[in-house]
Design a protein around this motif. Structure first.
Motif, PDB file in Angstrom:
ATOM      1  N   TYR A  60     -28.526  22.566   2.905  1.00 29.53           N
ATOM      2  CA  TYR A  60     -28.317  22.560   1.904  1.00 29.53           C
ATOM      3  C   TYR A  60     -29.493  22.141   0.386  1.00 29.53           C
ATOM      4  CZ  TYR A  60     -29.221  17.954   5.634  1.00 29.53           C
ATOM      5  OH  TYR A  60     -28.767  17.056   6.799  1.00 29.53           O
ATOM      6  N   LEU A  61     -28.576  21.329  -0.855  1.00 36.40           N
ATOM      7  CA  LEU A  61     -29.006  22.207  -1.983  1.00 36.40           C
ATOM      8  C   LEU A  61     -30.605  20.056  -2.140  1.00 36.40           C
ATOM      9  CD1 LEU A  61     -29.906  23.882  -4.059  1.00 36.40           C
ATOM     10  CD2 LEU A  61     -27.468  22.116  -5.326  1.00 36.40           C
ATOM     11  N   GLY A  62     -31.077  20.819  -1.979  1.00 34.17           N
ATOM     12  CA  GLY A  62     -32.013  19.249  -2.566  1.00 34.17           C
ATOM     13  C   GLY A  62     -31.734  18.757  -1.397  1.00 34.17           C
ATOM     14  N   THR A  63     -31.776  17.561  -1.686  1.00 34.23           N
ATOM     15  CA  THR A  63     -31.196  17.068  -0.054  1.00 34.23           C
ATOM     16  C   THR A  63     -29.946  16.883  -0.004  1.00 34.23           C
ATOM     17  OG1 THR A  63     -31.334  14.516  -1.742  1.00 34.23           O
ATOM     18  CG2 THR A  63     -34.080  15.414  -0.886  1.00 34.23           C
ATOM     19  N   SER A  64     -28.765  17.397  -0.719  1.00 37.78           N
ATOM     20  CA  SER A  64     -27.383  16.516  -0.978  1.00 37.78           C
ATOM     21  C   SER A  64     -27.211  17.981   0.336  1.00 37.78           C
ATOM     22  CB  SER A  64     -26.791  17.067  -2.140  1.00 37.78           C
ATOM     23  OG  SER A  64     -27.504  15.912  -3.072  1.00 37.78           O
ATOM     24  N   PRO A  65     -27.251  18.170   1.446  1.00 31.70           N
ATOM     25  CA  PRO A  65     -26.160  18.927   2.265  1.00 31.70           C
ATOM     26  C   PRO A  65     -24.490  19.609   1.345  1.00 31.70           C
ATOM     27  CG  PRO A  65     -25.125  16.604   2.491  1.00 31.70           C
ATOM     28  CD  PRO A  65     -26.207  16.416   1.876  1.00 31.70           C
ATOM     29  N   ILE A  66     -24.251  21.154   1.018  1.00 28.52           N
ATOM     30  CA  ILE A  66     -22.963  21.718   0.800  1.00 28.52           C
ATOM     31  C   ILE A  66     -22.676  22.570   1.575  1.00 28.52           C
ATOM     32  CG2 ILE A  66     -24.700  21.827  -1.365  1.00 28.52           C
ATOM     33  CD1 ILE A  66     -25.465  24.461  -0.659  1.00 28.52           C
ATOM     34  N   THR A  67     -23.217  22.529   3.496  1.00 28.30           N
ATOM     35  CA  THR A  67     -22.618  23.389   4.060  1.00 28.30           C
ATOM     36  C   THR A  67     -22.563  23.543   5.015  1.00 28.30           C
ATOM     37  OG1 THR A  67     -22.208  26.002   4.049  1.00 28.30           O
ATOM     38  CG2 THR A  67     -24.012  25.388   3.901  1.00 28.30           C
ATOM     39  N   LEU A  68     -21.820  23.624   6.213  1.00 32.71           N
ATOM     40  CA  LEU A  68     -22.123  22.727   7.518  1.00 32.71           C
ATOM     41  C   LEU A  68     -20.811  24.223   8.437  1.00 32.71           C
ATOM     42  CD1 LEU A  68     -22.675  21.703  10.205  1.00 32.71           C
ATOM     43  CD2 LEU A  68     -20.728  19.968   9.781  1.00 32.71           C
ATOM     44  N   THR A  69     -21.379  24.632   9.152  1.00 36.18           N
ATOM     45  CA  THR A  69     -20.209  25.631  10.794  1.00 36.18           C
ATOM     46  C   THR A  69     -20.456  25.570  11.527  1.00 36.18           C
ATOM     47  OG1 THR A  69     -20.592  27.236   8.597  1.00 36.18           O
ATOM     48  CG2 THR A  69     -20.467  28.058  11.108  1.00 36.18           C
ATOM     49  N   SER A  70     -19.659  25.352  12.533  1.00 37.66           N
ATOM     50  CA  SER A  70     -19.945  25.278  13.817  1.00 37.66           C
ATOM     51  C   SER A  70     -18.729  26.341  14.562  1.00 37.66           C
ATOM     52  CB  SER A  70     -19.917  23.453  14.472  1.00 37.66           C
ATOM     53  OG  SER A  70     -20.464  23.442  15.831  1.00 37.66           O
ATOM     54  N   CYS A  71     -19.875  26.524  15.172  1.00 38.66           N
ATOM     55  CA  CYS A  71     -18.346  28.181  15.500  1.00 38.66           C
ATOM     56  C   CYS A  71     -18.920  28.906  17.216  1.00 38.66           C
ATOM     57  CB  CYS A  71     -17.915  28.841  14.587  1.00 38.66           C
ATOM     58  SG  CYS A  71     -18.728  29.984  13.915  1.00 38.66           S
ATOM     59  N   LYS A  72     -17.771  29.015  17.947  1.00 38.37           N
ATOM     60  CA  LYS A  72     -18.095  30.061  18.923  1.00 38.37           C
ATOM     61  C   LYS A  72     -19.198  31.214  18.863  1.00 38.37           C
ATOM     62  CE  LYS A  72     -16.346  30.565  22.078  1.00 38.37           C
ATOM     63  NZ  LYS A  72     -14.489  30.134  23.606  1.00 38.37           N
ATOM     64  N   GLN A  73     -19.766  31.889  19.220  1.00 35.64           N
ATOM     65  CA  GLN A  73     -20.234  33.123  19.127  1.00 35.64           C
ATOM     66  C   GLN A  73     -19.505  34.339  19.043  1.00 35.64           C
ATOM     67  OE1 GLN A  73     -24.116  33.000  20.602  1.00 35.64           O
ATOM     68  NE2 GLN A  73     -25.076  32.398  19.391  1.00 35.64           N
ATOM     69  N   PRO A  74     -18.880  35.528  18.665  1.00 36.72           N
ATOM     70  CA  PRO A  74     -18.254  36.357  19.164  1.00 36.72           C
ATOM     71  C   PRO A  74     -18.430  36.965  20.155  1.00 36.72           C
ATOM     72  CG  PRO A  74     -19.959  36.933  17.075  1.00 36.72           C
ATOM     73  CD  PRO A  74     -20.102  35.802  17.284  1.00 36.72           C
ATOM     74  N   THR A  75     -19.334  36.999  20.825  1.00 41.77           N
ATOM     75  CA  THR A  75     -19.839  38.055  22.393  1.00 41.77           C
ATOM     76  C   THR A  75     -21.151  37.433  22.440  1.00 41.77           C
ATOM     77  OG1 THR A  75     -21.906  38.926  21.050  1.00 41.77           O
ATOM     78  CG2 THR A  75     -19.684  40.512  21.019  1.00 41.77           C
TER      79      THR A  75
END
Length: 224
Positions: free
Chosen positions: A179-194
């Motif tokens: 979040y930047l302040g109260t605003s969501p700016i980036t999200l990631t959900s992914c499988k781990q490489p190992t």
């Protein structure tokens, strides 16, 4: 200085196009962002035939509402279009799409599908997730993101992991949000490489990826 935008990609394939913008002759920085924008538009309108449509309200399916307290962006019409495209607009709503502990494995033998239609639907859902991180809520096609005019530049991040969630290869899932302040700016959900041998190791791997994102955000945002 030319500023090329290279290797853009849309939902229908690759788009490679060079776009160059040069500073108009006689351009001067008046000291405020509004003055700079106004002068830029005036200079461009003298050189090219163009119209000023005012504040942005719609772009590539994104509906934009700008107010004194902030900016809201959503993909309500786009989400409804996906339901129509997949013939699901008349389906009954459900509060829980699937069991929370359900684990799915790859099917060894299954009848063939229309790969083009499947890829198109997945592409639409991936684009939709840019502005709504969770699809699991009931009847929320009009939900989106709101960026509040708070003035703070504080960055807050959260990370988590799901250990051994994939029954086929044993890999875990990393997830983090900033979040930047109260605003969501980036999200990631992914499988781990190992493969992580414990839930603790999976958490450390997720925290490491989140820290990498933190460093990038600090460079890109806090130093400007």
């Amino acid at each position: 200085m030319g500023d090329p935008s290279l290797g853009c990609k849309d939902l229908n394939g690759e788009l490679n196009e060079d776009v160059y913008i040069t500073q108009p002759e006689g351009f001067e920085n008046k000291g405020t962002s509004l003055n700079v924008i106004k002068q830029f538009k005036d200079d461009m309108s003298r050189r090219f035939e163009m119209s000023d449509l005012g504040k942005l309200t719609y772009y590539l399916g994104i509906e934009v509402t700008q107010g004194a307290d902030g900016i809201q962006i959503k993909l309500g019409g786009y989400a409804q279009g996906i339901l129509v495209k997949t013939k699901m607009e008349s389906c009954n709503y459900t509060h829980v799409p699937m069991h929370t502990s359900l684990k799915i494995s790859k099917a060894v033998e299954e009848p063939g599908i229309d790969a083009t239609s499947y890829q198109s639907t997945i592409g639409c859902l991936r684009y939709l997730l840019h502005l709504r991180p969770d699809l699991a809520f009931l009847d929320t096609t009009e939900y989106g993101l709101f960026f509040k005019r708070s003035g703070t530049m504080e960055i807050t991040g959260y990370s988590d992991s799901s250990h051994n969630i994939d029954v086929d290869d044993g890999r875990s899932t990393t997830g983090f949000m900033f979040y930047l302040g109260t605003s969501p700016i980036t999200l990631t959900s992914c499988k781990q490489p190992t493969v992580a041998f414990s839930s603790c190791e999976a958490e450390y791997m997720a925290a490491t990826e989140a820290e990498k994102q933190t460093i990038w955000l600090m460079v890109e945002i806090m130093n400007k």
